[in-house]
Design a protein around this motif. Structure first.
Motif, PDB file in Angstrom:
ATOM      1  N   SER A 108       0.812  -1.221   0.000  1.00  0.00           N
ATOM      2  CA  SER A 108       0.000   0.000   0.000  1.00  0.00           C
ATOM      3  C   SER A 108       0.846   1.272   0.000  1.00  0.00           C
ATOM      4  CB  SER A 108      -0.923   0.010   1.225  1.00  0.00           C
ATOM      5  OG  SER A 108      -0.167   0.169   2.423  1.00  0.00           O
ATOM      6  N   LEU A 109       2.141   1.141   0.207  1.00  0.00           N
ATOM      7  CA  LEU A 109       3.018   2.316   0.264  1.00  0.00           C
ATOM      8  C   LEU A 109       3.309   2.832  -1.146  1.00  0.00           C
ATOM      9  CD1 LEU A 109       5.560   1.123   2.995  1.00  0.00           C
ATOM     10  CD2 LEU A 109       3.604   2.657   3.287  1.00  0.00           C
ATOM     11  N   GLN A 110       3.179   4.121  -1.327  1.00  0.00           N
ATOM     12  CA  GLN A 110       3.400   4.737  -2.632  1.00  0.00           C
ATOM     13  C   GLN A 110       4.798   5.335  -2.772  1.00  0.00           C
ATOM     14  OE1 GLN A 110       1.057   4.392  -4.983  1.00  0.00           O
ATOM     15  NE2 GLN A 110      -0.170   3.283  -3.457  1.00  0.00           N
ATOM     16  N   ASP A 111       5.347   5.782  -1.670  1.00  0.00           N
ATOM     17  CA  ASP A 111       6.668   6.419  -1.693  1.00  0.00           C
ATOM     18  C   ASP A 111       7.757   5.338  -1.669  1.00  0.00           C
ATOM     19  OD1 ASP A 111       9.000   7.814  -1.321  1.00  0.00           O
ATOM     20  OD2 ASP A 111       8.193   9.144   0.230  1.00  0.00           O
ATOM     21  N   PRO A 112       8.618   5.275  -2.682  1.00  0.00           N
ATOM     22  CA  PRO A 112       9.683   4.256  -2.710  1.00  0.00           C
ATOM     23  C   PRO A 112      10.601   4.309  -1.488  1.00  0.00           C
ATOM     24  CG  PRO A 112       9.462   5.307  -4.852  1.00  0.00           C
ATOM     25  CD  PRO A 112       8.604   6.089  -3.908  1.00  0.00           C
ATOM     26  N   ALA A 113      10.834   5.512  -0.977  1.00  0.00           N
ATOM     27  CA  ALA A 113      11.704   5.630   0.197  1.00  0.00           C
ATOM     28  C   ALA A 113      11.058   4.982   1.419  1.00  0.00           C
ATOM     29  CB  ALA A 113      12.006   7.105   0.474  1.00  0.00           C
ATOM     30  N   ASN A 114       9.751   5.212   1.590  1.00  0.00           N
ATOM     31  CA  ASN A 114       9.040   4.590   2.708  1.00  0.00           C
ATOM     32  C   ASN A 114       8.994   3.070   2.550  1.00  0.00           C
ATOM     33  OD1 ASN A 114       8.546   7.028   3.951  1.00  0.00           O
ATOM     34  ND2 ASN A 114       6.509   7.286   3.028  1.00  0.00           N
ATOM     35  N   LEU A 115       8.791   2.640   1.306  1.00  0.00           N
ATOM     36  CA  LEU A 115       8.758   1.204   1.046  1.00  0.00           C
ATOM     37  C   LEU A 115      10.085   0.558   1.436  1.00  0.00           C
ATOM     38  CD1 LEU A 115       7.621  -1.407  -0.142  1.00  0.00           C
ATOM     39  CD2 LEU A 115       8.387  -0.627  -2.398  1.00  0.00           C
ATOM     40  N   ARG A 116      11.159   1.164   1.018  1.00  0.00           N
ATOM     41  CA  ARG A 116      12.477   0.599   1.317  1.00  0.00           C
ATOM     42  C   ARG A 116      12.748   0.626   2.822  1.00  0.00           C
ATOM     43  NH1 ARG A 116      18.047   2.008   1.146  1.00  0.00           N
ATOM     44  NH2 ARG A 116      19.272   0.338   0.153  1.00  0.00           N
ATOM     45  N   PHE A 117      12.308   1.692   3.478  1.00  0.00           N
ATOM     46  CA  PHE A 117      12.505   1.823   4.920  1.00  0.00           C
ATOM     47  C   PHE A 117      11.799   0.698   5.675  1.00  0.00           C
ATOM     48  CE2 PHE A 117      10.985   3.484   9.027  1.00  0.00           C
ATOM     49  CZ  PHE A 117      12.195   3.774   9.630  1.00  0.00           C
ATOM     50  N   CYS A 118      10.605   0.331   5.200  1.00  0.00           N
ATOM     51  CA  CYS A 118       9.848  -0.739   5.858  1.00  0.00           C
ATOM     52  C   CYS A 118      10.287  -2.127   5.394  1.00  0.00           C
ATOM     53  CB  CYS A 118       8.353  -0.573   5.583  1.00  0.00           C
ATOM     54  SG  CYS A 118       7.594   0.824   6.420  1.00  0.00           S
ATOM     55  N   ALA A 119      10.650  -2.236   4.119  1.00  0.00           N
ATOM     56  CA  ALA A 119      10.908  -3.555   3.539  1.00  0.00           C
ATOM     57  C   ALA A 119      12.190  -4.194   4.069  1.00  0.00           C
ATOM     58  CB  ALA A 119      10.969  -3.454   2.018  1.00  0.00           C
ATOM     59  N   ILE A 120      13.243  -3.411   4.189  1.00  0.00           N
ATOM     60  CA  ILE A 120      14.533  -3.990   4.578  1.00  0.00           C
ATOM     61  C   ILE A 120      14.465  -4.694   5.939  1.00  0.00           C
ATOM     62  CG2 ILE A 120      16.905  -3.411   5.230  1.00  0.00           C
ATOM     63  CD1 ILE A 120      16.929  -1.404   2.928  1.00  0.00           C
ATOM     64  N   PRO A 121      13.887  -4.064   6.981  1.00  0.00           N
ATOM     65  CA  PRO A 121      13.789  -4.783   8.266  1.00  0.00           C
ATOM     66  C   PRO A 121      12.912  -6.032   8.186  1.00  0.00           C
ATOM     67  CG  PRO A 121      13.467  -2.425   8.580  1.00  0.00           C
ATOM     68  CD  PRO A 121      13.427  -2.667   7.115  1.00  0.00           C
ATOM     69  N   GLN A 122      11.839  -5.967   7.385  1.00  0.00           N
ATOM     70  CA  GLN A 122      10.939  -7.116   7.305  1.00  0.00           C
ATOM     71  C   GLN A 122      11.572  -8.290   6.556  1.00  0.00           C
ATOM     72  OE1 GLN A 122       8.216  -7.292   9.131  1.00  0.00           O
ATOM     73  NE2 GLN A 122       8.909  -5.264   9.799  1.00  0.00           N
ATOM     74  N   ILE A 123      12.283  -7.995   5.495  1.00  0.00           N
ATOM     75  CA  ILE A 123      12.965  -9.067   4.767  1.00  0.00           C
ATOM     76  C   ILE A 123      14.079  -9.654   5.626  1.00  0.00           C
ATOM     77  CG2 ILE A 123      14.319  -9.631   2.718  1.00  0.00           C
ATOM     78  CD1 ILE A 123      12.852  -7.347   1.284  1.00  0.00           C
ATOM     79  N   THR A 124      14.776  -8.786   6.341  1.00  0.00           N
ATOM     80  CA  THR A 124      15.816  -9.260   7.253  1.00  0.00           C
ATOM     81  C   THR A 124      15.216 -10.162   8.327  1.00  0.00           C
ATOM     82  OG1 THR A 124      17.093  -7.231   6.892  1.00  0.00           O
ATOM     83  CG2 THR A 124      17.640  -8.546   8.832  1.00  0.00           C
ATOM     84  N   ALA A 125      14.048  -9.762   8.836  1.00  0.00           N
ATOM     85  CA  ALA A 125      13.374 -10.572   9.858  1.00  0.00           C
ATOM     86  C   ALA A 125      12.986 -11.938   9.297  1.00  0.00           C
ATOM     87  CB  ALA A 125      12.134  -9.839  10.370  1.00  0.00           C
ATOM     88  N   LEU A 126      12.435 -11.951   8.084  1.00  0.00           N
ATOM     89  CA  LEU A 126      12.043 -13.225   7.477  1.00  0.00           C
ATOM     90  C   LEU A 126      13.264 -14.108   7.238  1.00  0.00           C
ATOM     91  CD1 LEU A 126       9.940 -15.081   6.231  1.00  0.00           C
ATOM     92  CD2 LEU A 126      10.214 -13.840   4.070  1.00  0.00           C
ATOM     93  N   GLY A 127      14.341 -13.504   6.757  1.00  0.00           N
ATOM     94  CA  GLY A 127      15.563 -14.274   6.542  1.00  0.00           C
ATOM     95  C   GLY A 127      16.105 -14.847   7.838  1.00  0.00           C
ATOM     96  N   THR A 128      16.036 -14.061   8.898  1.00  0.00           N
ATOM     97  CA  THR A 128      16.506 -14.535  10.203  1.00  0.00           C
ATOM     98  C   THR A 128      15.638 -15.676  10.707  1.00  0.00           C
ATOM     99  OG1 THR A 128      17.328 -12.318  10.724  1.00  0.00           O
ATOM    100  CG2 THR A 128      17.023 -13.836  12.566  1.00  0.00           C
ATOM    101  N   LEU A 129      14.330 -15.567  10.521  1.00  0.00           N
ATOM    102  CA  LEU A 129      13.429 -16.648  10.926  1.00  0.00           C
ATOM    103  C   LEU A 129      13.735 -17.930  10.156  1.00  0.00           C
ATOM    104  CD1 LEU A 129      10.024 -14.735  11.185  1.00  0.00           C
ATOM    105  CD2 LEU A 129      11.412 -15.612  13.076  1.00  0.00           C
ATOM    106  N   ALA A 130      14.019 -17.770   8.869  1.00  0.00           N
ATOM    107  CA  ALA A 130      14.366 -18.939   8.054  1.00  0.00           C
ATOM    108  C   ALA A 130      15.654 -19.587   8.554  1.00  0.00           C
ATOM    109  CB  ALA A 130      14.507 -18.538   6.588  1.00  0.00           C
TER     110      ALA A 130
END
Length: 248
Positions: free
Chosen positions: A81-103
């Protein structure tokens, strides 16, 4: 600002990853593994450090990881739902890192020996994420890693037995052996009965003809039994194929 939709996943991931740091801290930190989860597997949270409790530790760990993964869909929906690429990247990096850590943590006893961290190469790849297709790709990669781990646990019986402990693993092995022997006995008996009936009827089959299960059951029980057996064989092969795909 990070959305509340993404906070639980990152928080739970850090809690899982930093188990050893938390249990060794003095005084104990206010945020620890939830008692309602670990109390099902141990008397004290610190018991998971003991190598003799690996089975219980991994069961608890996998339940914790599974619970943390339940927030994944909410995270994806929010980021989409995020339109601003900067906001998307700000939110995405921690979440992908979290998923990778869980894996990395799933079914990994090293969580109780030290801290599990993502490799530098994976971290660098995560930092390159800029768009939602990149996010979907990263989520797909790490969920694929999780599927590999789950498949490994499902289809490797010796590994599963080892997690049960020597006594239970030995008992389960004997039980599986007895069930297998009984099944072989039944199959041989059914085949001999089928062969005797066919011989009495004077039916002639081609040389080197391979008799199928559904033919044997059909001869002994009628058309209904033949159809049920045929369906069961197809279903069994289908389920075996799914397990192989998950494990591959």
């Amino acid at each position: 600002m990070r959305s509340p939709s993404t906070e639980p996943s990152a928080h739970k991931t850090n809690l899982i990853r930093d188990y050893l740091e938390h249990v060794n801290s003095q005084p104990a930190p206010p945020r620890r593994w939830p008692r309602e989860v670990w109390v099902k597997y141990a008397d004290k949270l610190e018991d998971f450090k003991d190598g003799n409790n690996n089975r219980e530790a991994l069961l608890c760990l996998n339940e914790m990881v599974t619970d943390a993964l339940s927030h994944g869909l909410d995270c994806l929906q929010y980021m989409a739902s995020l339109q601003d690429p900067a906001n998307l990247r700000f939110c995405a990096i921690p979440q992908i890192t979290a998923l990778g850590t869980l894996a990395m943590c799933y079914n990994n006893v090293e969580v109780f020996r030290g801290s599990v961290r993502l490799r530098k190469g994976l971290t660098a790849k995560i930092l390159d994420v800029k768009t939602m297709p990149d996010v979907y790709g990263a989520f797909s990669d790490f969920t694929g890693l999780l599927c590999d781990k789950i498949g490994f646990v499902l289809v490797t019986l010796p590994y599963t037995m080892s997690q049960m402990g020597f006594a239970w693993g030995s008992a389960a092995s004997v039980l599986y052996g007895l069930i297998g022997s009984w099944c072989v006995y039944l199959l041989v008996w059914l085949y001999l009965e089928f062969k005797s009936r066919v011989d009495l009827q004077g039916k002639v089959r081609p040389e080197n003809y391979i008799v199928q299960y559904h033919e044997v059951i059909g001869e002994l029980t009628g058309r209904g039994g033949r159809k049920i057996t045929y369906f069961y064989i197809i279903l069994t092969l289908f389920m075996a194929s799914i397990i192989c795909v998950v494990a591959s």
